[in-house]
Motif scaffolding. Structure first.
Motif, short mmCIF file in Angstrom:
data_model
loop_
_atom_site.label_atom_id
_atom_site.label_comp_id
_atom_site.label_asym_id
_atom_site.label_seq_id
_atom_site.Cartn_x
_atom_site.Cartn_y
_atom_site.Cartn_z
N GLY A 67 -27.93 -55.74 14.26
CA GLY A 67 -27.77 -54.39 14.77
C GLY A 67 -28.69 -53.41 14.07
O GLY A 67 -29.47 -53.78 13.19
N ASP A 68 -28.59 -52.16 14.47
CA ASP A 68 -29.37 -51.10 13.86
C ASP A 68 -28.63 -50.56 12.63
O ASP A 68 -27.68 -51.15 12.15
N ALA A 69 -29.06 -49.41 12.15
CA ALA A 69 -28.47 -48.82 10.96
C ALA A 69 -26.99 -48.48 11.17
O ALA A 69 -26.56 -48.14 12.27
N LEU A 70 -26.23 -48.57 10.10
CA LEU A 70 -24.82 -48.22 10.12
C LEU A 70 -24.66 -46.70 10.14
O LEU A 70 -25.30 -45.99 9.36
N ARG A 71 -23.79 -46.22 11.04
CA ARG A 71 -23.45 -44.79 11.07
C ARG A 71 -21.97 -44.63 10.74
O ARG A 71 -21.14 -45.44 11.17
N THR A 72 -21.62 -43.61 9.99
CA THR A 72 -20.22 -43.29 9.70
C THR A 72 -19.88 -42.00 10.43
O THR A 72 -20.50 -40.96 10.20
N ILE A 73 -18.89 -42.07 11.32
CA ILE A 73 -18.56 -40.95 12.20
C ILE A 73 -17.04 -40.76 12.20
O ILE A 73 -16.30 -41.71 12.46
N PRO A 74 -16.54 -39.56 11.93
CA PRO A 74 -15.10 -39.34 12.02
C PRO A 74 -14.58 -39.64 13.42
O PRO A 74 -15.19 -39.27 14.42
N GLY A 75 -13.45 -40.34 13.49
CA GLY A 75 -12.88 -40.70 14.79
C GLY A 75 -11.39 -40.95 14.68
O GLY A 75 -10.68 -40.28 13.92
N GLY A 76 -10.92 -41.93 15.43
CA GLY A 76 -9.48 -42.16 15.60
C GLY A 76 -9.04 -41.51 16.89
O GLY A 76 -9.44 -40.38 17.20
N LYS A 77 -8.23 -42.23 17.68
CA LYS A 77 -7.84 -41.69 18.98
C LYS A 77 -7.15 -40.33 18.86
O LYS A 77 -7.41 -39.41 19.63
N GLY A 78 -6.25 -40.21 17.90
CA GLY A 78 -5.55 -38.94 17.75
C GLY A 78 -6.48 -37.81 17.38
O GLY A 78 -6.47 -36.74 18.00
N ALA A 79 -7.28 -38.03 16.34
CA ALA A 79 -8.21 -36.99 15.89
C ALA A 79 -9.22 -36.65 16.98
O ALA A 79 -9.54 -35.47 17.21
N ASN A 80 -9.74 -37.66 17.65
CA ASN A 80 -10.70 -37.41 18.73
C ASN A 80 -10.08 -36.55 19.83
O ASN A 80 -10.70 -35.61 20.34
N GLN A 81 -8.85 -36.88 20.21
CA GLN A 81 -8.22 -36.13 21.30
C GLN A 81 -7.85 -34.72 20.87
O GLN A 81 -7.87 -33.79 21.68
N ALA A 82 -7.56 -34.53 19.58
CA ALA A 82 -7.32 -33.18 19.08
C ALA A 82 -8.60 -32.35 19.15
O ALA A 82 -8.58 -31.20 19.61
N VAL A 83 -9.71 -32.91 18.70
CA VAL A 83 -10.99 -32.19 18.78
C VAL A 83 -11.37 -31.95 20.23
O VAL A 83 -11.84 -30.85 20.60
N ALA A 84 -11.15 -32.95 21.09
CA ALA A 84 -11.46 -32.79 22.51
C ALA A 84 -10.66 -31.65 23.12
O ALA A 84 -11.18 -30.87 23.93
N ALA A 85 -9.39 -31.54 22.74
CA ALA A 85 -8.55 -30.48 23.28
C ALA A 85 -9.04 -29.10 22.85
O ALA A 85 -9.08 -28.16 23.65
N VAL A 86 -9.43 -28.97 21.58
CA VAL A 86 -9.95 -27.69 21.10
C VAL A 86 -11.24 -27.34 21.82
O VAL A 86 -11.43 -26.20 22.28
N ARG A 87 -12.14 -28.30 21.94
CA ARG A 87 -13.42 -28.02 22.60
C ARG A 87 -13.22 -27.73 24.08
O ARG A 87 -14.04 -27.03 24.68
N ALA A 88 -12.13 -28.24 24.65
CA ALA A 88 -11.83 -27.95 26.05
C ALA A 88 -11.13 -26.61 26.22
O ALA A 88 -10.86 -26.20 27.35
N GLY A 89 -10.82 -25.93 25.11
CA GLY A 89 -10.31 -24.58 25.20
C GLY A 89 -8.91 -24.33 24.70
O GLY A 89 -8.39 -23.23 24.85
N ALA A 90 -8.26 -25.33 24.10
CA ALA A 90 -6.87 -25.18 23.66
C ALA A 90 -6.77 -24.85 22.18
O ALA A 90 -7.70 -25.07 21.40
N ARG A 91 -5.61 -24.36 21.76
CA ARG A 91 -5.20 -24.38 20.37
C ARG A 91 -4.57 -25.74 20.12
O ARG A 91 -3.87 -26.26 20.98
N CYS A 92 -4.80 -26.33 18.95
CA CYS A 92 -4.29 -27.68 18.73
C CYS A 92 -3.82 -27.87 17.30
O CYS A 92 -4.56 -27.58 16.35
N ASP A 93 -2.59 -28.37 17.15
CA ASP A 93 -2.05 -28.83 15.87
C ASP A 93 -2.16 -30.35 15.83
O ASP A 93 -1.86 -31.03 16.83
N PHE A 94 -2.54 -30.88 14.67
CA PHE A 94 -2.66 -32.33 14.52
C PHE A 94 -1.65 -32.83 13.52
O PHE A 94 -1.61 -32.39 12.37
#
Length: 319
Positions: free
Chosen positions: A37-64
């Motif tokens: 493969g190519d170079a290793l990347r480290t990226i914050p994720g997790g289904k819960g965290a991703n969906q929380a960020v997605a909700a905020v970027r979509a316009g909501a207030r979000c508690d995690f």
């Protein structure tokens, strides 16, 4: 779809936070096979965290509501969520490592993911402060990367308080009836749908929807590039096409879709008219497609403006 009033929507996510270790490779490995493969990347994720960020970027207030460990990964995970504008007062720190996901992405943007739960596995029960934010929310959004008791507890609180309970049943597993009884909207792909419904993997879409409606009142069945199917107990069934894009990485596309769906569903106050449900599903599809145009998980999640733009391009109003 109108964007008015989205800022008034409050979403609570009970779920996982993982640091994604991502490698791109021309082809995904088969059992016993080693690929370069190519170079290793480290990226914050997790289904819960991703969906929380997605909700905020979509316009909501979000508690995690979630957990991280006592390691350097935890600092990255907290910083990413805080930078996105997610409320972290219900994110606890527990002994041991944070969750980690090992992800391989091939040249077709398909992926393989293995998750080591770490701190996520310690989220076995919730407290009074967690209950307060769930009961005050418009939507509770859960997945299955944290222990089922916490998910079921939050979902019961949400149902009793009139909060819309959305469950993204991933990773797939059979679910207890007491949890399904308090779910308002189930979001699954075909593999997850078959597992939840307890039917064969090759079961056709209509039969899958029938089986799921015996368990929950509303279902969104995601079909990747083929869009989504929707069904509810009122008899409404819809098929919505996905935008046509050049996919780069589908890792968090499902999370972008689900987070945006939760926001749009709450904004429409639980739509029942076919045109309104169609608009919500199209907007969520635009979010998922916009995410797949970029590499990474949380780093690829689209803003509301980006979702609106792809929505307008992909689903023009009739003249």
């Amino acid at each position: 779809m109108t964007t008015a009033g989205a800022g008034e929507v409050r979403v609570v996510v009970v779920g996982s936070a993982n640091l994604d270790l991502v490698v791109s490779t021309p082809t995904l490995p088969r059992p016993g096979e080693t690929v370069l493969g190519d170079a290793l990347r480290t990226i914050p994720g997790g289904k819960g965290a991703n969906q929380a960020v997605a909700a905020v970027r979509a316009g909501a207030r979000c508690d995690f509501v979630g957990a991280v460990g006592q390691d350097g990964f935890a600092d990255q995970l907290r910083a990413n969520l805080a930078e996105a504008g997610v409320d972290l007062r219900r994110l606890r720190t527990v002994p041991g490592p944070s969750g980690v996901a090992l992800i391989a992405v091939d040249a077709r943007a398909e992926n393989l993911i293995v998750v080591a739960p770490g701190a996520n596995g310690e989220l076995t029960s919730l407290g009074a402060d967690d209950r307060a934010v769930v009961e005050a929310a418009d939507v509770l959004l859960c997945q299955l990367e944290v222990p089922l008791p916490a998910v079921a507890q939050a979902a019961e609180w949400g149902r009793n308080a009139g909060t819309t309970v959305v469950l993204n049943a991933a990773p797939a597993r059979p679910l207890p009836a007491d949890l399904l009884d308090v779910v308002d909207l189930l979001v699954v792909n075909q593999v997850e749908a078959a597992v939840v419904a307890g039917v064969a993997a090759e079961t056709d879409v209509e039969a899958l929807l029938d089986a799921l409606l015996a368990l929950v009142p509303r279902v969104v069945l995601t079909l990747g590039a083929d869009g989504v199917r929707y069904a509810d107990r009122l008899g409404l069934r819809l098929a919505v096409a996905a935008p046509t894009i050049e996919a780069v990485d589908t890792t968090a596309a499902g999370d972008a879709f689900t987070g945006a769906l939760a926001v749009a569903w709450a904004q429409r106050r639980g739509p029942v008219e076919p045109a309104a449900v169609t608009a919500v599903l199209r907007w969520a599809c635009a979010a998922g497609a916009a995410c797949a145009r970029r590499p990474g998980a949380s780093t690829a999640l689209p803003t509301r403006a980006e979702i609106d733009d792809l929505y307008a391009q992909s689903y023009p109003e009739p003249s």
